[in-house]
Design a protein around this motif. Structure first.
Motif, PDB file in Angstrom:
ATOM      1  N   ASP B  28       0.819  -1.210   0.000  1.00  0.00           N
ATOM      2  CA  ASP B  28       0.000   0.000   0.000  1.00  0.00           C
ATOM      3  C   ASP B  28       0.855   1.263   0.000  1.00  0.00           C
ATOM      4  OD1 ASP B  28      -2.173  -1.602   0.177  1.00  0.00           O
ATOM      5  OD2 ASP B  28      -2.320  -1.492   2.355  1.00  0.00           O
ATOM      6  N   CYS B  29       2.137   1.103  -0.217  1.00  0.00           N
ATOM      7  CA  CYS B  29       3.040   2.228  -0.018  1.00  0.00           C
ATOM      8  C   CYS B  29       3.354   2.927  -1.344  1.00  0.00           C
ATOM      9  CB  CYS B  29       4.320   1.717   0.642  1.00  0.00           C
ATOM     10  SG  CYS B  29       5.520   2.997   0.907  1.00  0.00           S
ATOM     11  N   ALA B  30       2.893   4.158  -1.456  1.00  0.00           N
ATOM     12  CA  ALA B  30       3.101   4.899  -2.700  1.00  0.00           C
ATOM     13  C   ALA B  30       4.591   5.137  -2.949  1.00  0.00           C
ATOM     14  CB  ALA B  30       2.358   6.234  -2.611  1.00  0.00           C
ATOM     15  N   GLU B  31       5.342   5.358  -1.865  1.00  0.00           N
ATOM     16  CA  GLU B  31       6.790   5.580  -2.016  1.00  0.00           C
ATOM     17  C   GLU B  31       7.446   4.359  -2.651  1.00  0.00           C
ATOM     18  OE1 GLU B  31       7.874   6.366   2.028  1.00  0.00           O
ATOM     19  OE2 GLU B  31       8.164   8.499   1.671  1.00  0.00           O
ATOM     20  N   ALA B  32       7.047   3.160  -2.192  1.00  0.00           N
ATOM     21  CA  ALA B  32       7.637   1.933  -2.722  1.00  0.00           C
ATOM     22  C   ALA B  32       7.316   1.774  -4.203  1.00  0.00           C
ATOM     23  CB  ALA B  32       7.144   0.721  -1.941  1.00  0.00           C
ATOM     24  N   ARG B  33       6.062   2.054  -4.567  1.00  0.00           N
ATOM     25  CA  ARG B  33       5.671   1.930  -5.984  1.00  0.00           C
ATOM     26  C   ARG B  33       6.477   2.913  -6.836  1.00  0.00           C
ATOM     27  NH1 ARG B  33       3.231  -1.495  -3.597  1.00  0.00           N
ATOM     28  NH2 ARG B  33       5.276  -2.369  -4.029  1.00  0.00           N
ATOM     29  N   ALA B  34       6.673   4.120  -6.320  1.00  0.00           N
ATOM     30  CA  ALA B  34       7.429   5.131  -7.069  1.00  0.00           C
ATOM     31  C   ALA B  34       8.877   4.691  -7.254  1.00  0.00           C
ATOM     32  CB  ALA B  34       7.364   6.469  -6.335  1.00  0.00           C
ATOM     33  N   ILE B  35       9.447   4.108  -6.199  1.00  0.00           N
ATOM     34  CA  ILE B  35      10.838   3.654  -6.300  1.00  0.00           C
ATOM     35  C   ILE B  35      10.956   2.522  -7.316  1.00  0.00           C
ATOM     36  CG2 ILE B  35      12.656   2.418  -5.040  1.00  0.00           C
ATOM     37  CD1 ILE B  35      11.752   4.014  -2.550  1.00  0.00           C
ATOM     38  N   GLU B  36      10.029   1.569  -7.248  1.00  0.00           N
ATOM     39  CA  GLU B  36      10.094   0.442  -8.185  1.00  0.00           C
ATOM     40  C   GLU B  36      10.053   0.933  -9.629  1.00  0.00           C
ATOM     41  OE1 GLU B  36       6.859  -1.899  -6.741  1.00  0.00           O
ATOM     42  OE2 GLU B  36       8.022  -2.627  -5.030  1.00  0.00           O
ATOM     43  N   ALA B  37       9.166   1.896  -9.896  1.00  0.00           N
ATOM     44  CA  ALA B  37       9.074   2.428 -11.264  1.00  0.00           C
ATOM     45  C   ALA B  37      10.366   3.149 -11.638  1.00  0.00           C
ATOM     46  CB  ALA B  37       7.879   3.380 -11.353  1.00  0.00           C
ATOM     47  N   HIS B  38      10.897   3.909 -10.702  1.00  0.00           N
ATOM     48  CA  HIS B  38      12.113   4.694 -10.955  1.00  0.00           C
ATOM     49  C   HIS B  38      13.323   3.787 -11.208  1.00  0.00           C
ATOM     50  CE1 HIS B  38      14.923   8.017 -10.609  1.00  0.00           C
ATOM     51  NE2 HIS B  38      15.576   7.385  -9.644  1.00  0.00           N
ATOM     52  N   LEU B  39      13.365   2.669 -10.508  1.00  0.00           N
ATOM     53  CA  LEU B  39      14.538   1.779 -10.623  1.00  0.00           C
ATOM     54  C   LEU B  39      14.705   1.217 -12.024  1.00  0.00           C
ATOM     55  CD1 LEU B  39      14.330  -0.129  -7.235  1.00  0.00           C
ATOM     56  CD2 LEU B  39      16.151   1.391  -7.962  1.00  0.00           C
ATOM     57  N   HIS B  40      13.610   1.077 -12.720  1.00  0.00           N
ATOM     58  CA  HIS B  40      13.704   0.526 -14.073  1.00  0.00           C
ATOM     59  C   HIS B  40      14.487   1.443 -15.002  1.00  0.00           C
ATOM     60  CE1 HIS B  40      11.305  -2.992 -13.448  1.00  0.00           C
ATOM     61  NE2 HIS B  40      10.394  -2.277 -12.818  1.00  0.00           N
ATOM     62  N   GLU B  41      14.525   2.728 -14.630  1.00  0.00           N
ATOM     63  CA  GLU B  41      15.172   3.666 -15.553  1.00  0.00           C
ATOM     64  C   GLU B  41      16.397   4.363 -14.953  1.00  0.00           C
ATOM     65  OE1 GLU B  41      11.905   7.206 -14.706  1.00  0.00           O
ATOM     66  OE2 GLU B  41      11.434   5.467 -15.957  1.00  0.00           O
ATOM     67  N   CYS B  42      16.802   3.971 -13.743  1.00  0.00           N
ATOM     68  CA  CYS B  42      17.899   4.694 -13.094  1.00  0.00           C
ATOM     69  C   CYS B  42      18.988   3.735 -12.599  1.00  0.00           C
ATOM     70  CB  CYS B  42      17.371   5.528 -11.929  1.00  0.00           C
ATOM     71  SG  CYS B  42      18.682   6.428 -11.075  1.00  0.00           S
ATOM     72  N   GLU B  43      20.103   3.741 -13.285  1.00  0.00           N
ATOM     73  CA  GLU B  43      21.194   2.828 -12.944  1.00  0.00           C
ATOM     74  C   GLU B  43      21.795   3.166 -11.573  1.00  0.00           C
ATOM     75  OE1 GLU B  43      23.923   2.353 -16.139  1.00  0.00           O
ATOM     76  OE2 GLU B  43      25.291   1.130 -14.921  1.00  0.00           O
ATOM     77  N   GLU B  44      21.896   4.452 -11.279  1.00  0.00           N
ATOM     78  CA  GLU B  44      22.480   4.881 -10.005  1.00  0.00           C
ATOM     79  C   GLU B  44      21.666   4.337  -8.821  1.00  0.00           C
ATOM     80  OE1 GLU B  44      23.009   9.135  -9.900  1.00  0.00           O
ATOM     81  OE2 GLU B  44      23.539   9.044  -7.773  1.00  0.00           O
TER      82      GLU B  44
END
Lengths: 180, 114
Positions: B28-44
């Motif tokens: 239920d964590c919006a922060e977690a969902r945002a991170i998961e999406a971001h990780l697909h496009e951010c190598e760092e």
């Protein structure tokens, strides 16, 4: 135990091989029980959680879908134990780290397959206390970083920094141990 | 919020996400969902998660402790009593197929006799 051996055992378990189940338990029973015991602080509840997890693995070995088995089952043990701690029913959840991320963690497997447990215990014990306490309250206490900050009466930013620094130190300790 | 600011914020949270310290219920964590999406496009940020995964594995492994020996005995006894879903499903499929073939053969025999 290497990733390919784990996968071989799970395939054998899927075909009903009790000896493979026994071998998997011999390798990971202490991890699952230890994580559960640390979180629940009750040997009886930790045994119940361990039994529940391994029996579900026996009847549904396909629940594990790849990556590091050790990391996955540790996460399952943590989640199941925190569920008990929060008084909800024990249940098997899917790992929360998506498969694409699980593939990042090849070195995780080294921690479970190759490192002597005493080396790992020493590495964690040698962390600065403020970092170790923040990490352990989050991981074993099931607290969010906000809750850790409140409990320790410490600013959020400081808690974030301590957790990151501690995990970074543990990563470096692994490098040193592997280099020998 | 600019993209750089967004990256900085999520980069900050990636380690906490990996340790399981973001929210009680990550689903239920919006922060977690945002991170998961971001990780697909951010190598760092993926590198950040990768080191945190190792550290988290070390923390988990440090708790490992031998369970009481009787637990294994209980588990093996239980396993001997519990059929596996896949095995049972597979057997059921074969039985259903055998019944269908037998019924077909019986029908053909009946038709040929008529």
């Amino acid at each position: 135990m290497s990733r390919s051996i784990d996968e071989g055992l799970l395939e054998r378990i899927a075909s009903g091989d009790a000896a493979a189940f026994s071998a998997l338990y011999d390798h990971y029973g202490d991890l699952v029980y230890g994580v559960a015991h640390r979180i629940l602080r009750s040997p009886e509840q930790a045994q119940d959680v361990t039994q529940s997890i391994f029996l579900k693995l026996w009847s549904r070995p396909g629940l594990f879908s790849g990556g590091s088995f050790g990391a996955w089952i540790a996460r399952v043990a943590r989640n199941a134990s925190l569920d008990v701690l929060r008084s909800s029913a024990v249940r098997m959840r899917e790992p929360e780290i998506p498969q694409t991320l699980a593939a990042l963690g090849d070195l995780e497997e080294t921690v479970f397959a190759d490192l002597d447990r005493d080396v790992v215990v020493r590495a964690v014990a040698s962390l600065p206390e403020s970092e170790r306490v923040a990490i352990e309250q989050a991981y074993f206490g099931g607290l969010t970083y906000r809750e850790v900050a409140e409990r320790l009466d410490t600013p959020l930013g400081t808690i974030k920094t301590r957790i990151r620094a501690g995990l970074q130190r543990l990563r470096s300790a692994l490098n040193e141990a592997v280099r020998g | 919020m600019s993209e750089a600011e967004r990256h900085g914020e999520l980069h900050d949270l990636a380690v906490l996400y990996t340790l399981g310290a973001l929210e009680t219920n990550l689903a239920d964590c919006a922060e977690a969902r945002a991170i998961e999406a971001h990780l697909h496009e951010c190598e760092e940020c993926r590198a950040e998660v990768a080191f945190a995964q190792v550290g988290t594995a070390m923390v988990a492994r440090s708790a490992a402790e031998a369970p009481p020996a009787e637990l294994k005995q209980r588990l093996l006894a239980a396993v001997a009593r519990i059929p596996q879903r896949r095995k049972r499903g597979s057997a059921a499929r074969w039985i259903a197929l055998a019944v269908a073939v037998a019924a077909l053969l019986a029908l053909m025999a009946l038709l040929l006799r008529v």
